[in-house]
Design a protein around this motif. Structure first.
Motif, PDB file in Angstrom:
ATOM      1  N   SER A 240      51.862  -0.809  36.022  1.00 35.16           N
ATOM      2  CA  SER A 240      51.105  -1.913  35.422  1.00 35.16           C
ATOM      3  C   SER A 240      49.620  -1.626  35.558  1.00 35.16           C
ATOM      4  O   SER A 240      49.192  -0.798  36.377  1.00 35.16           O
ATOM      5  N   LEU A 241      48.816  -2.337  34.763  1.00 36.51           N
ATOM      6  CA  LEU A 241      47.367  -2.219  34.896  1.00 36.51           C
ATOM      7  C   LEU A 241      46.915  -2.736  36.257  1.00 36.51           C
ATOM      8  O   LEU A 241      45.943  -2.244  36.830  1.00 36.51           O
ATOM      9  N   GLU A 242      47.643  -3.721  36.783  1.00 36.67           N
ATOM     10  CA  GLU A 242      47.311  -4.267  38.105  1.00 36.67           C
ATOM     11  C   GLU A 242      47.465  -3.205  39.178  1.00 36.67           C
ATOM     12  O   GLU A 242      46.631  -3.101  40.092  1.00 36.67           O
ATOM     13  N   ILE A 243      48.519  -2.384  39.092  1.00 40.58           N
ATOM     14  CA  ILE A 243      48.721  -1.322  40.074  1.00 40.58           C
ATOM     15  C   ILE A 243      47.589  -0.306  40.000  1.00 40.58           C
ATOM     16  O   ILE A 243      47.085   0.164  41.030  1.00 40.58           O
ATOM     17  N   ILE A 244      47.169   0.024  38.794  1.00 40.27           N
ATOM     18  CA  ILE A 244      46.045   0.958  38.634  1.00 40.27           C
ATOM     19  C   ILE A 244      44.797   0.398  39.304  1.00 40.27           C
ATOM     20  O   ILE A 244      44.076   1.109  40.015  1.00 40.27           O
ATOM     21  N   ASN A 245      44.535  -0.893  39.107  1.00 37.51           N
ATOM     22  CA  ASN A 245      43.361  -1.518  39.726  1.00 37.51           C
ATOM     23  C   ASN A 245      43.486  -1.567  41.243  1.00 37.51           C
ATOM     24  O   ASN A 245      42.501  -1.379  41.971  1.00 37.51           O
ATOM     25  N   LYS A 246      44.705  -1.804  41.744  1.00 35.38           N
ATOM     26  CA  LYS A 246      44.917  -1.819  43.194  1.00 35.38           C
ATOM     27  C   LYS A 246      44.686  -0.432  43.793  1.00 35.38           C
ATOM     28  O   LYS A 246      44.140  -0.295  44.893  1.00 35.38           O
ATOM     29  N   LYS A 247      45.133   0.593  43.078  1.00 41.18           N
ATOM     30  CA  LYS A 247      44.891   1.957  43.547  1.00 41.18           C
ATOM     31  C   LYS A 247      43.388   2.239  43.610  1.00 41.18           C
ATOM     32  O   LYS A 247      42.889   2.831  44.568  1.00 41.18           O
ATOM     33  N   LYS A 248      42.694   1.791  42.579  1.00 37.73           N
ATOM     34  CA  LYS A 248      41.242   1.981  42.546  1.00 37.73           C
ATOM     35  C   LYS A 248      40.587   1.301  43.747  1.00 37.73           C
ATOM     36  O   LYS A 248      39.721   1.884  44.423  1.00 37.73           O
ATOM     37  N   GLU A 249      41.003   0.078  44.040  1.00 36.91           N
ATOM     38  CA  GLU A 249      40.435  -0.659  45.182  1.00 36.91           C
ATOM     39  C   GLU A 249      40.743   0.038  46.504  1.00 36.91           C
ATOM     40  O   GLU A 249      39.892   0.090  47.405  1.00 36.91           O
ATOM     41  N   ALA A 250      41.960   0.577  46.622  1.00 39.35           N
ATOM     42  CA  ALA A 250      42.343   1.272  47.853  1.00 39.35           C
ATOM     43  C   ALA A 250      41.482   2.515  48.053  1.00 39.35           C
ATOM     44  O   ALA A 250      41.023   2.802  49.173  1.00 39.35           O
ATOM     45  N   PHE A 251      41.257   3.260  46.976  1.00 40.21           N
ATOM     46  CA  PHE A 251      40.403   4.449  47.072  1.00 40.21           C
ATOM     47  C   PHE A 251      38.952   4.051  47.365  1.00 40.21           C
ATOM     48  O   PHE A 251      38.263   4.706  48.149  1.00 40.21           O
ATOM     49  N   GLN A 252      38.516   2.972  46.730  1.00 39.85           N
ATOM     50  CA  GLN A 252      37.136   2.520  46.902  1.00 39.85           C
ATOM     51  C   GLN A 252      36.856   2.161  48.361  1.00 39.85           C
ATOM     52  O   GLN A 252      35.767   2.422  48.878  1.00 39.85           O
ATOM     53  N   ALA A 253      37.848   1.579  49.020  1.00 39.99           N
ATOM     54  CA  ALA A 253      37.681   1.155  50.410  1.00 39.99           C
ATOM     55  C   ALA A 253      37.457   2.332  51.351  1.00 39.99           C
ATOM     56  O   ALA A 253      36.938   2.158  52.461  1.00 39.99           O
ATOM     57  N   VAL A 284      38.059  17.840  46.494  1.00 43.76           N
ATOM     58  CA  VAL A 284      39.346  17.509  47.121  1.00 43.76           C
ATOM     59  C   VAL A 284      39.684  16.035  46.906  1.00 43.76           C
ATOM     60  O   VAL A 284      40.822  15.675  46.555  1.00 43.76           O
ATOM     61  N   THR A 285      38.705  15.161  47.097  1.00 39.22           N
ATOM     62  CA  THR A 285      38.935  13.721  46.976  1.00 39.22           C
ATOM     63  C   THR A 285      39.209  13.309  45.537  1.00 39.22           C
ATOM     64  O   THR A 285      40.118  12.511  45.267  1.00 39.22           O
ATOM     65  N   VAL A 286      38.459  13.860  44.605  1.00 40.38           N
ATOM     66  CA  VAL A 286      38.662  13.537  43.187  1.00 40.38           C
ATOM     67  C   VAL A 286      40.024  14.038  42.721  1.00 40.38           C
ATOM     68  O   VAL A 286      40.701  13.376  41.911  1.00 40.38           O
ATOM     69  N   ALA A 287      40.475  15.174  43.240  1.00 40.62           N
ATOM     70  CA  ALA A 287      41.816  15.676  42.908  1.00 40.62           C
ATOM     71  C   ALA A 287      42.886  14.697  43.384  1.00 40.62           C
ATOM     72  O   ALA A 287      43.902  14.482  42.706  1.00 40.62           O
ATOM     73  N   GLN A 288      42.664  14.065  44.541  1.00 38.14           N
ATOM     74  CA  GLN A 288      43.594  13.035  45.029  1.00 38.14           C
ATOM     75  C   GLN A 288      43.618  11.843  44.079  1.00 38.14           C
ATOM     76  O   GLN A 288      44.691  11.298  43.783  1.00 38.14           O
ATOM     77  N   TYR A 289      42.453  11.430  43.615  1.00 42.04           N
ATOM     78  CA  TYR A 289      42.385  10.330  42.651  1.00 42.04           C
ATOM     79  C   TYR A 289      43.197  10.684  41.404  1.00 42.04           C
ATOM     80  O   TYR A 289      43.992   9.875  40.897  1.00 42.04           O
ATOM     81  N   GLN A 290      42.974  11.882  40.887  1.00 42.46           N
ATOM     82  CA  GLN A 290      43.631  12.314  39.654  1.00 42.46           C
ATOM     83  C   GLN A 290      45.154  12.271  39.788  1.00 42.46           C
ATOM     84  O   GLN A 290      45.853  11.763  38.906  1.00 42.46           O
ATOM     85  N   VAL A 291      45.659  12.764  40.902  1.00 45.70           N
ATOM     86  CA  VAL A 291      47.103  12.813  41.126  1.00 45.70           C
ATOM     87  C   VAL A 291      47.690  11.412  41.243  1.00 45.70           C
ATOM     88  O   VAL A 291      48.725  11.098  40.650  1.00 45.70           O
ATOM     89  N   SER A 292      47.051  10.538  42.011  1.00 46.46           N
ATOM     90  CA  SER A 292      47.591   9.193  42.204  1.00 46.46           C
ATOM     91  C   SER A 292      47.578   8.384  40.911  1.00 46.46           C
ATOM     92  O   SER A 292      48.481   7.584  40.661  1.00 46.46           O
ATOM     93  N   PHE A 293      46.586   8.626  40.070  1.00 51.77           N
ATOM     94  CA  PHE A 293      46.530   7.931  38.776  1.00 51.77           C
ATOM     95  C   PHE A 293      47.450   8.568  37.737  1.00 51.77           C
ATOM     96  O   PHE A 293      47.525   8.099  36.599  1.00 51.77           O
ATOM     97  N   GLY A 294      48.137   9.649  38.119  1.00 50.62           N
ATOM     98  CA  GLY A 294      49.074  10.289  37.203  1.00 50.62           C
ATOM     99  C   GLY A 294      48.399  11.028  36.069  1.00 50.62           C
ATOM    100  O   GLY A 294      48.946  11.132  34.971  1.00 50.62           O
ATOM    101  N   LEU A 295      47.213  11.585  36.334  1.00 49.93           N
ATOM    102  CA  LEU A 295      46.451  12.253  35.283  1.00 49.93           C
ATOM    103  C   LEU A 295      46.435  13.774  35.426  1.00 49.93           C
ATOM    104  O   LEU A 295      45.739  14.453  34.660  1.00 49.93           O
ATOM    105  N   ASP A 296      47.178  14.302  36.390  1.00 50.62           N
ATOM    106  CA  ASP A 296      47.324  15.749  36.497  1.00 50.62           C
ATOM    107  C   ASP A 296      48.304  16.231  35.427  1.00 50.62           C
ATOM    108  O   ASP A 296      49.042  15.435  34.833  1.00 50.62           O
ATOM    109  N   SER A 297      48.324  17.511  35.173  1.00 47.68           N
ATOM    110  CA  SER A 297      49.107  18.049  34.051  1.00 47.68           C
ATOM    111  C   SER A 297      50.588  17.717  34.148  1.00 47.68           C
ATOM    112  O   SER A 297      51.203  17.267  33.168  1.00 47.68           O
TER     113      SER A 297
END
Length: 400
Positions: A240-253, A284-297
């Motif tokens: 859901s879009l809510e899960i994406i936003n929650k992931k963003k908040e978790a990373f932001q923290a 390294v950190t941005v690669a973690q973001y990419q993977v969790s958001f499902g944007l890796d290949s």
């Protein structure tokens, strides 16, 4: 730099970092790195069990974002394919493991001995799956799990099949009424067999964004220990879009910890060290973001298969310079070079080292600010891409 009391809401950790910094800046940096490593490697072990053919293995694959045809997938089929406890690690988070357990009816062990056989103590919670009604063995197992002080959740699988069958056979088909009836039948059946206040979630492993999977995640989020909630959140697919936003908040923290680590590294009077360390940390950190958001290949390819949306169409909606790219230090430097403000801050940090007396404190401040801003910039880029990809995959056109 921000006031330290505001930056670190975890007061216990703040005190530990302060005590370490009394010894040296390096000790303070080591303490922050220890915390980040602990957070990133916290184990989560989920037990999946149920009768033969109930859809356990398909659920294991869906939860991990793995297609049934993927070489990393748990084998699926109409007959029992799980005869022994089998661990399936999350492809991107090896600290998250789903354990495909043999159906209790396929073993020679009674419920209490079954739990000993599968090593119940290592599991954070159990998911008991059935594609019809929950049977005597499911109930016996649930009651034994409760005795052992563990949490369990009933999942009624293959709901998509039930809805299709009902739609074909009923003149006045109503999906919501059908789902309500199935849920109520499950709950009543479990209550009659002695399960108090059973939690039943209806889902289709092929469409996790539908039905009760979001509610299952919400329930787990409330009932898991605090230090394991983000582990679960970051590992689950974008349902859901809510899960994406929650992931963003978790990373932001967590950005403040990386920024503080960067500032402490900047305290070392070695020209170029902080810049090199910062760029490496950012990659390294941005690669973690990419993977969790499902944007890796691999994740995008899997999404394209499951959503039946061409891979090129998914990539086309991604607008950031990180889109469908392998995250490297060169790419990070290239993107930072397009942002004059960020590059100027990093240059000012290195130059400030040569200011007499105040050089190191000034460079630490620049380092904190530049890392904080850069990570927020990259996080915003990827979160926006994730939202656009999610909406394209589901054919949504509503604003976030």
């Amino acid at each position: 730099m921000e006031n330290e009391d505001d930056v670190f809401e975890n007061k216990e950790l703040f005190i530990e970092i302060q005590e370490a910094m009394h010894k040296s800046q390096a000790a303070g940096a080591a303490k922050i790195q220890e915390y980040l490593d602990e957070v990133n490697n916290t184990p989560l072990n989920v037990a999946i069990t149920g009768e033969s053919g109930s859809g356990k293995s398909t659920f294991v694959n869906a939860f991990r974002g793995v297609d049934n045809k993927d070489e990393r997938a748990a084998p699926t089929g109409p007959v029992e394919t799980t005869m022994e406890v089998k661990a399936y690690h999350h492809p991107n988070y090896p600290n998250v493991t789903l354990w495909d357990l043999p159906g209790i009816g396929t073993t020679k062990f009674p419920a209490d001995k079954y739990l000993e056989h599968v090593g119940f103590e290592k599991f954070d919670f159990f998911i008991i799956i059935s594609d019809t009604r929950f049977r005597e063995n499911d109930v016996k197992l649930a009651l034994e799990i409760r005795k052992m002080g563990k949490k369990f959740y009933f999942v009624r699988s293959k709901i998509d099949h039930n809805l299709q069958d009902e739609e074909r056979s009923q003149r006045d088909f109503n999906a919501e009424k059908t789902l309500a009836r199935i849920r109520e039948n499950c709950i009543q059946g479990l209550q009659k067999q002695g399960v108090e206040s059973p939690q039943v979630f209806l889902l289709s492993s092929f469409d996790l964004h539908l039905h009760d999977f979001p509610l299952l995640h919400e329930t787990l989020e409330k009932e898991l220990p605090a230090h394991k909630r983000d582990v679960l959140l970051l590992a689950i697919p974008n349902i859901s879009l809510e899960i994406i936003n929650k992931k963003k908040e978790a990373f932001q923290a967590k950005i403040k910890y990386y920024a503080s680590l960067s500032a402490l590294i900047a305290s070392a009077p070695v020209t170029g060290l902080s810049f090199a360390a910062d760029v490496s940390m950012l990659a390294v950190t941005v690669a973690q973001y990419q993977v969790s958001f499902g944007l890796d290949s691999k994740s995008l390819e899997s999404l394209a298969r499951s959503s039946k949306v061409p891979l090129d169409d998914l990539r086309a909606v991604m607008k950031s310079p990180l889109a469908a790219q392998k995250i490297t230090t060169d790419l990070i430097i290239k993107i930072l070079s397009l942002s004059a403000g960020e590059l100027a801050l990093m240059a000012a940090e290195e130059g400030s080292r040569f200011i007499p007396l105040l050089g190191i404190p000034v460079s630490m401040t620049f380092s904190f600010i530049s890392t904080y801003r850069a990570l927020n910039m990259f996080l915003n880029m990827l979160a926006e891409d994730a939202q656009m990809v999610f909406k394209r995959a589901l054919g949504l056109d509503t604003p976030v």
